[in-house]
Design an enzyme around this catalytic site. Structure first.
Site, short mmCIF file in Angstrom:
data_model
loop_
_atom_site.label_atom_id
_atom_site.label_comp_id
_atom_site.label_asym_id
_atom_site.label_seq_id
_atom_site.Cartn_x
_atom_site.Cartn_y
_atom_site.Cartn_z
CG ASP A 37 6.87 -4.42 -1.47
OD1 ASP A 37 7.03 -4.34 -0.24
OD2 ASP A 37 7.78 -4.21 -2.28
CD GLU A 199 9.45 1.22 3.75
OE1 GLU A 199 9.99 1.81 2.82
OE2 GLU A 199 9.92 0.18 4.26
#
Length: 454
Positions: A37, A199
């Site tokens: 991430d 997402e």
């Protein structure tokens, strides 16, 4: 002590691909820890890369903190350890769940927007420096709407209006106030969310176009993107920046411009898959140069396989931290106070803290890319804490390239003091890749920093 059976397996896999690794760009860009991430941010001519952190023993998502890496050349990355964790939020009930955060600077302050899954919400931390320390300025969630409150991303438009985006499997957004820790107006679920959105939204602006990139429908997740004439849409799907790949379940884009080039960050599972075939959530961040077409659309890129060119050289005559590297094998990094390792601590004095390379065994190595030796060094200084002793072979251009020096480190037993060793090196000029190749038996030593002298 590390189990040697696992080490031997890792070594054999890496050595099979040694020629590839030394010839190609370094993807994944972090090897000493599992990272996920990415949230890159450019500040003062430096890329600050904040990352999620998958623990080494993670089966599912086991994430306690957020790490920071920096680079000024897009190839060599320096670790700075954990800069924030779930413990920075008094209202967070979980020890696990430090999921995808987002970093941004405004008016000399640095903000880290952090989701806490399970319907807890999205919090915000603030610091006076990009290195932290980060603190919670509001003592509660900034966003607490639904189970979809994950993967925050912040964009500041040219007029100064800031927007916070988030959500799985729909995009939500809200206007942030100038203080960046509160918002005005209603939270809106974007009705124009692309059909393959899953997402990880990331919003930016370039040449009058607004872009929304995201992790595409799972699984595996690629990176899709849409464009708009407004930061709030409607968004028109334009295609894939990168198709999903069966080698990697997830993805999470982070996109920046730096030194005249554009880059997309994400992750894969390559390092995990080099040691086992079973899937665990132990991810590794990658980067690739992003290419735009004349009309502003983005070219599709292969799956984390192309070169990222080094945009500046590294000066070896300044102190270089051992955790600065383009590639490594076997090596881990550790942050410790001196008393935790019983190294050079005097009671009553201020406890020193350091981040260093550790878990060093025979055959492990660190590669530093594009080192500018200029007119040539005379010696190298290294800061080490010896365990069983060993030596560092200094090689250039390849792991088995020309030997320019050897640093011999005596065996002093567990818990030896940190000390600086100076060793002569042979004449070397111009720009070369530098390899620190470690030789010896058992746990050799810990390495803190190095520096060449003229």
């Amino acid at each position: 002590m590390k189990k040697r059976t696992c080490k031997k397996l890792i070594l054999s896999v890496f050595m099979i691909g040694a020629v590839f690794l030394t010839a190609k760009a370094q993807n994944p860009i972090i090897q000493t820890k599992f990272t996920a991430d990415p949230t890159p941010m450019v500040h003062n001519d430096t890329v600050f890369l904040y990352t999620g952190h998958d623990e080494d023993d993670a089966f599912g998502f086991k994430m306690h903190n957020w790490l920071l890496y920096t680079s000024t050349d897009m190839v060599n990355w320096t670790e700075h350890g954990a800069v924030a964790s779930l413990q920075d939020f008094d209202w967070v009930p979980h020890e696990n769940g430090a999921w995808a955060a987002h970093s941004i600077e405004r008016n000399g302050k640095f903000y880290l927007y952090c989701p806490v899954p399970g319907g807890v919400g999205i919090g915000v931390l603030v610091a006076d420096s990009p290195y932290g320390p980060f603190k919670d300025p509001i003592g509660k969630p900034l966003i607490k709407k639904s189970e979809h409150d994950i993967d925050p991303a912040v964009f500041i438009d040219d007029d100064g209006q800031a927007y916070l985006y988030w959500g799985n499997p729909k995009v939500y957004y809200v206007k942030l106030n100038e203080d960046m820790i509160s918002y005005s107006g209603e939270i809106i679920q974007d009705p124009s969310t692309p059909d393959n959105y899953q997402e990880g939204p990331w919003v930016w602006k370039r040449n009058g176009h607004y872009y929304l990139s995201y992790a595409s429908t799972c699984c595996p997740e690629g990176i899709g993107y849409a464009m708009s004439n407004s930061p709030t849409g409607p968004w028109e799907y334009k295609g894939m920046i990168m198709d999903g790949d069966k080698r990697s379940n997830g993805n999470h884009p982070g996109i920046i411009d730096y030194k005249g080039k554009s880059y997309v960050f994400g992750f894969n599972y390559n390092i995990l898959k080099q040691t086992m075939s079973k899937h665990y959530e132990r991810r590794s961040i990658c980067v690739e140069e992003l290419t735009y077409n004349a009309d502003g659309t983005i070219q599709k890129h292969p799956f984390w396989s192309r070169n990222v060119e080094q945009v500046s050289t590294l000066n070896p005559y300044n102190r270089v931290e051992a955790e600065t590297m383009a590639w490594s094998e076997g090596v881990k990094t550790e942050f410790a106070t001196e008393w935790e390792r019983n190294i050079s601590w005097d009671k009553g004095k201020k406890i020193a803290e350091r981040l260093f390379a550790t878990s060093i065994h025979n055959g492990d190595y660190i590669k530093v890319q594009g080192v500018d030796f200029s007119d040539g060094p005379k010696a190298i200084e290294v800061s080490v804490a010896s365990l069983y002793g060993g030596k560092i072979e200094l090689r250039v251009d390849n792991i088995d390239g020309p030997l320019i020096g050897t640093v011999n480190i005596d065996a002093k037993g567990q818990g030896d003091l940190w000390k600086t060793i100076t060793s002569a090196v042979s004449d070397i000029k111009d720009v070369h890749d530098l390899f620190f190749v470690f030789k010896g038996e058992k746990d050799l030593f810990n390495l803190d920093w190095w520096k060449f002298t003229k």
